[in-house]
Design an enzyme around this catalytic site. Structure first.
Site, PDB file in Angstrom:
ATOM      1  N   TRP A  34      17.722  45.179  44.706  1.00  0.00           N
ATOM      2  CA  TRP A  34      17.513  44.251  43.591  1.00  0.00           C
ATOM      3  C   TRP A  34      18.726  44.360  42.700  1.00  0.00           C
ATOM      4  O   TRP A  34      19.130  45.463  42.290  1.00  0.00           O
ATOM      5  CB  TRP A  34      16.242  44.640  42.857  1.00  0.00           C
ATOM      6  CG  TRP A  34      15.882  43.766  41.693  1.00  0.00           C
ATOM      7  CD1 TRP A  34      15.840  42.404  41.681  1.00  0.00           C
ATOM      8  CD2 TRP A  34      15.501  44.202  40.386  1.00  0.00           C
ATOM      9  NE1 TRP A  34      15.441  41.961  40.444  1.00  0.00           N
ATOM     10  CE2 TRP A  34      15.210  43.037  39.624  1.00  0.00           C
ATOM     11  CE3 TRP A  34      15.337  45.445  39.779  1.00  0.00           C
ATOM     12  CZ2 TRP A  34      14.801  43.095  38.291  1.00  0.00           C
ATOM     13  CZ3 TRP A  34      14.912  45.489  38.457  1.00  0.00           C
ATOM     14  CH2 TRP A  34      14.652  44.322  37.720  1.00  0.00           C
ATOM     15  N   ASP A  63      10.470  52.485  43.094  1.00  0.00           N
ATOM     16  CA  ASP A  63      10.308  51.202  42.414  1.00  0.00           C
ATOM     17  C   ASP A  63       9.158  50.503  43.140  1.00  0.00           C
ATOM     18  O   ASP A  63       9.284  50.180  44.330  1.00  0.00           O
ATOM     19  CB  ASP A  63      11.595  50.375  42.508  1.00  0.00           C
ATOM     20  CG  ASP A  63      11.500  49.057  41.737  1.00  0.00           C
ATOM     21  OD1 ASP A  63      12.526  48.371  41.596  1.00  0.00           O
ATOM     22  OD2 ASP A  63      10.383  48.699  41.273  1.00  0.00           O
ATOM     23  N   LYS A 107       3.908  40.680  39.623  1.00  0.00           N
ATOM     24  CA  LYS A 107       3.547  39.904  40.810  1.00  0.00           C
ATOM     25  C   LYS A 107       2.102  40.070  41.205  1.00  0.00           C
ATOM     26  O   LYS A 107       1.411  39.094  41.469  1.00  0.00           O
ATOM     27  CB  LYS A 107       4.435  40.298  42.004  1.00  0.00           C
ATOM     28  CG  LYS A 107       5.828  39.713  41.958  1.00  0.00           C
ATOM     29  CD  LYS A 107       6.747  40.549  41.097  1.00  0.00           C
ATOM     30  CE  LYS A 107       8.183  40.087  41.207  1.00  0.00           C
ATOM     31  NZ  LYS A 107       9.037  40.810  40.234  1.00  0.00           N
TER      32      LYS A 107
END
Lengths: 423, 410
Positions: free
Chosen positions: B138, B220, B256
């Site tokens: 990311w 993460d 999300k």
């Protein structure tokens, strides 16, 4: 899981790699000092005295001592709920309608700065988030000295915020303990010696923690001197509307400085004036030379924000925007802000009246002259300690009380206690 | 002369620029396969039904106010979040050595964790401690750690472009060669941007080396539940590492899996060796939070907390999450089938082997440019597509476009 070694972790060690095999990574982590203000609330909670008072809290309370959710906020929430909006990410700089309304509130809708597009406002995580973004921005882009000059005293969190951003802290005289008022002469004297291009932080209104604000004539001289010294002005405005009850009056210093040609940076919070504390609503504004510069500054602010929290929270900004941009709600808000400010002013007056009634011969005029949520009583640490121990009145050691914690039901008791420890 | 006259224009953040360009495009068949947010089969954002329900409850509850949360956040939120990551029966939780720091999204959790590590990990100044992020990762990982003060951020081998899968040998080699005490950012599941996760056996190999070489584990976790549809399955790696005795951080995002993107709901779960260490760690976390945002926003945390702490709502939430995960799996299946049916050169198994929101298609920058300019299908220059941007209505057009890009552009 077992540990070969047990350590007393009261100070950092230097470990050799072999010792790490079965011990914690965190042996060297020191216990952080307790937050001084939180400590006051903790002690207050433990106290069983029915007459106890918590005057440490920096949040508004109504005359029953309860948190106050503004009607305009509830109405705005209902309007928003009915709209069934999605939860898509906001832009990095925040909700556009919010930042526009936020800037207009501070600067005045007809401000030339806004018309020319030569400023940029980003949505921030309330006042703290705004100050931190500002501090980070200055740290990265300000070509002048690394020093930020704070008034003495200032909000306790200013220092660690600027320090963590890589700036250094200095101070200028501000509060005069002998008068419990503004040390105007001392301030001018100190400011006149600040090296050019340094950053000076000013509280726009309702100075925290003293409640002592410069008068307009004094602001004018400060503005003049700051210009002569070519200092970068960082305004912290956390109480617009909350100080005098009038949003334009409370923003006067900010607008005056801009008028005088200062390209300021400004932090705003909606925690107190809209009671949106936990929703974390704020703004950070940079006034630039022109629209092009504002665009460049904006792009860099985004680069700073993205690796902290990506983009700001929607809920509070939506509420604030709805209030500011819906005429009925805006009027209602102005009334309610006026109401909060008035209650505080009334409590100040009642406290002084109460002290006189108790027979106090001290001069308590400063309690009425000071403005905003806080009052620097002038009490010494020993007196504060007695007030807490004997009367269960909780406040910070510097003698600061939050007027928001005072109500018509307990102001008499407070006057009694203060008189007892000061007579 | 302005003090800011030397401020240079910064480049726009790529993923948001992509969406901005998409918005300005008037082509009737345009498709946005860029930014990572879930879309329904009608290409609409989806507010989870359970979220709508809980929000109503909150608005109607007159006893709630807008007071400040504690610095570390809403206590019920923090404990429920850590429980979701580590499991109801987590021994670490029972042993009282797990804590949470409510943060602004996954980004905020990463940043607070990074700031803490720079100050307190392995001594008190870790600016020189190497931080390893996957190649690719990311794009914001780099900036988070750099802005937290780390000067040495390095890639570890991850994506093997040739075989379109995990470069396990390269990854393990990097672990062996990393200086002791280096920090590694691991994606708990649904690797962003490749969608390629280690298998359980591969995770075991990774863990063995990391333990032996004293490397720090920073997970993460942005897609728990969203990847496979199962919370437990998606948290397997985290729970395995915890069971192996690691002290670790997990940056959790509820953007999300709760669809709460703009409420900024996240949690930094800290697993320490014991409660005494945990207490000191959290005390220092408070100091870092206090100068960053003072205390976190309450709305999103309330929604998640109410949902996770109520059995009926929790079950409903799991159902909503599975709905999203299932639609993504369906789109993966269909895209692969259509490309195979078209006879598009190359193998497309990776589309169904990869997991989560993203797929690394393998399209090169020229092919990506073709997709955007000629076909008005927007995807990242890396070839990353957001599967959520696919719908039954546009999947034929997208498959056709990929086919053209691969056959016409080298």
């Amino acid at each position: 899981m077992y540990s070969f070694f047990s350590f007393k972790h009261s100070h950092p060690h230097h470990y050799s790699p072999a010792l790490f095999l079965y011990s914690s990574w965190w042996g060297g982590v020191q216990m952080g000092p307790p937050d001084p203000i939180l400590g006051v609330t903790e002690a207050f909670k433990r106290d069983t005295n029915p007459k106890k008072m918590n005057l440490g809290v920096g949040a508004y309370r109504d005359d029953q001592g309860k948190p106050f959710v503004l009607s305009c906020v509830r109405k705005a929430e209902a309007l928003i709920a009915a709209k069934q909006l999605d939860k898509e990410y906001l832009p990095i700089g925040g909700l556009g309608e919010f930042t526009k309304a936020c800037a207009q509130l501070a600067l005045g809708a007809d401000n030339e700065v806004l018309k020319s597009g030569r400023s940029i406002t980003v949505q921030t995580i309330s006042g703290t988030g705004s100050l931190r973004i500002g501090a980070n921005f200055l740290s990265r882009f300000h070509g002048g000295p690394r020093d930020v000059y704070l008034p003495k005293p200032s909000w306790g969190n200013h220092t660690p915020i600027f320090r963590d951003a890589g700036m250094q802290l200095k101070a200028y005289r501000y509060y005069d303990p002998s008068t419990c008022g503004f040390d105007f002469k001392g301030a001018l004297d100190d400011i006149s010696k600040i090296p050019e291009q340094s950053v000076i932080l000013l509280h726009a209104c309702a100075h925290n923690p003293t409640g002592v604000d410069p008068k307009p004539e004094q602001w004018k001289e400060i503005a003049d001197l700051v210009k002569k010294r070519n200092l970068l002005v960082f305004f912290d405005m956390a109480y617009q509307g909350f100080a005098s009850g009038d949003i334009d009056r409370d923003a006067w210093s900010v607008r005056y400085f801009i008028e005088q040609g200062h390209n300021i940076v400004l932090s705003q919070s909606f925690a107190k004036n809209m009671g949106l504390y936990g929703e974390r609503v704020g703004g950070f504004t940079v006034v630039c030379n022109d629209a092009d510069e504002a665009k460049r500054v904006e792009s860099q602010l985004k680069i700073l924000i993205r690796p902290i929290y990506s983009n700001p929270p929607m809920n509070g900004a939506r509420i604030a925007t709805t209030i500011l941009n819906t005429p009925d709600l805006r009027s209602l808000w102005l009334e309610e802000v006026h109401g909060m400010a008035n209650r505080i002013i009334k409590m100040r007056e009642q406290l002084v009246a109460g002290l006189k009634k108790e027979g106090s011969t001290h001069n308590w005029q400063h309690v009425i002259d000071q403005i905003g949520m806080f009052c620097f009583t002038g009490l010494k640490p020993e007196q504060v300690e007695r007030l807490t121990k004997e009367f269960s009145v909780y406040m910070t050691k510097d003698g600061r009380i939050s007027m928001a914690g005072v109500s018509s039901g307990n102001v008499g008791y407070l006057a009694h206690g203060i008189h007892a420890v000061t007579k | 002369m302005s003090i800011f006259s030397d401020v240079p224009q910064a480049p726009p953040v790529a993923v948001f620029k992509l969406t901005a360009d998409f918005r300005e495009d008037s082509h009737p068949q345009k498709v946005n396969l860029g930014v990572g947010a879930y879309r329904t089969d009608d290409s609409q954002p989806w507010v989870l039904p359970v979220v709508k329900k809980v929000e109503r409850l909150i608005v109607e509850d007159d006893s709630l106010n807008h007071e400040y949360l504690p610095i570390l956040g809403l206590p019920e939120f923090r404990s429920a979040s850590s429980k979701v990551a580590l499991g109801d029966d987590s021994p670490a939780i029972k042993e009282n050595r797990v804590g949470g720091v409510q943060a602004l999204g996954g980004t905020g959790a990463l940043r607070i964790g990074a700031e803490f590590l720079r100050r307190w990990y392995n001594g008190t100044n870790n600016t020189a401690t190497p931080v390893y992020v996957s190649a690719p990762t990311w794009e914001n990982h780099n900036a988070v750690f750099a802005d937290a003060g780390f000067k040495d951020i390095r890639p570890y081998h991850y994506w093997d472009a040739a075989k379109r899968g995990l470069d396990l040998a390269g990854l393990l080699d990097d672990l062996e060669k990393a200086p002791e005490h280096s920090i590694f950012v691991l994606h708990a599941c649904a690797h962003n941007p490749t969608g390629t996760d280690p298998t359980q056996e591969e995770w075991k190999k990774i863990a063995e080396i990391m333990k032996r070489r004293k490397l720090f584990v920073f997970f993460d976790s942005a897609y728990q539940g969203f990847a496979s549809g199962s919370l437990e399955k998606d948290a397997w790696a985290i729970r395995f590492f915890v069971s192996e005795g690691f002290e670790l951080f997990v940056a959790q995002s509820f953007s999300k899996n709760f669809g709460l993107y703009n409420e900024r709901v996240g949690n930094l779960t800290v697993v320490a060796q014991d409660n005494e260490n945990l207490t000191r760690i959290l005390s220092q976390m408070e100091k870092i939070v206090r100068t960053t945002w003072s205390n976190p926003p309450s709305q999103g945390a309330r929604i998640v907390s109410k949902t996770l702490n109520c059995p009926e709502l929790f079950a409903e939430w799991k159902g909503n999450v599975k709905t999203m995960a299932d639609r993504v799996l369906l789109m993966r299946d269909q895209l692969k089938s259509k490309l195979q049916a078209l006879g598009t050169p190359g193998t497309w198994d990776h589309i169904t082997q990869q997991i989560g929101m993203f797929s690394f298609t393998g399209l090169n920058p020229k092919q990506v440019e073709y997709m955007i300019k000629e076909k008005h299908v927007y995807l990242m220059a890396s070839g990353r597509i957001n599967m959520c941007g696919l719908t039954t209505k546009n999947i034929d057009y997208v498959a056709q476009s990929i086919h053209e890009a691969v056959t016409k552009v080298q």
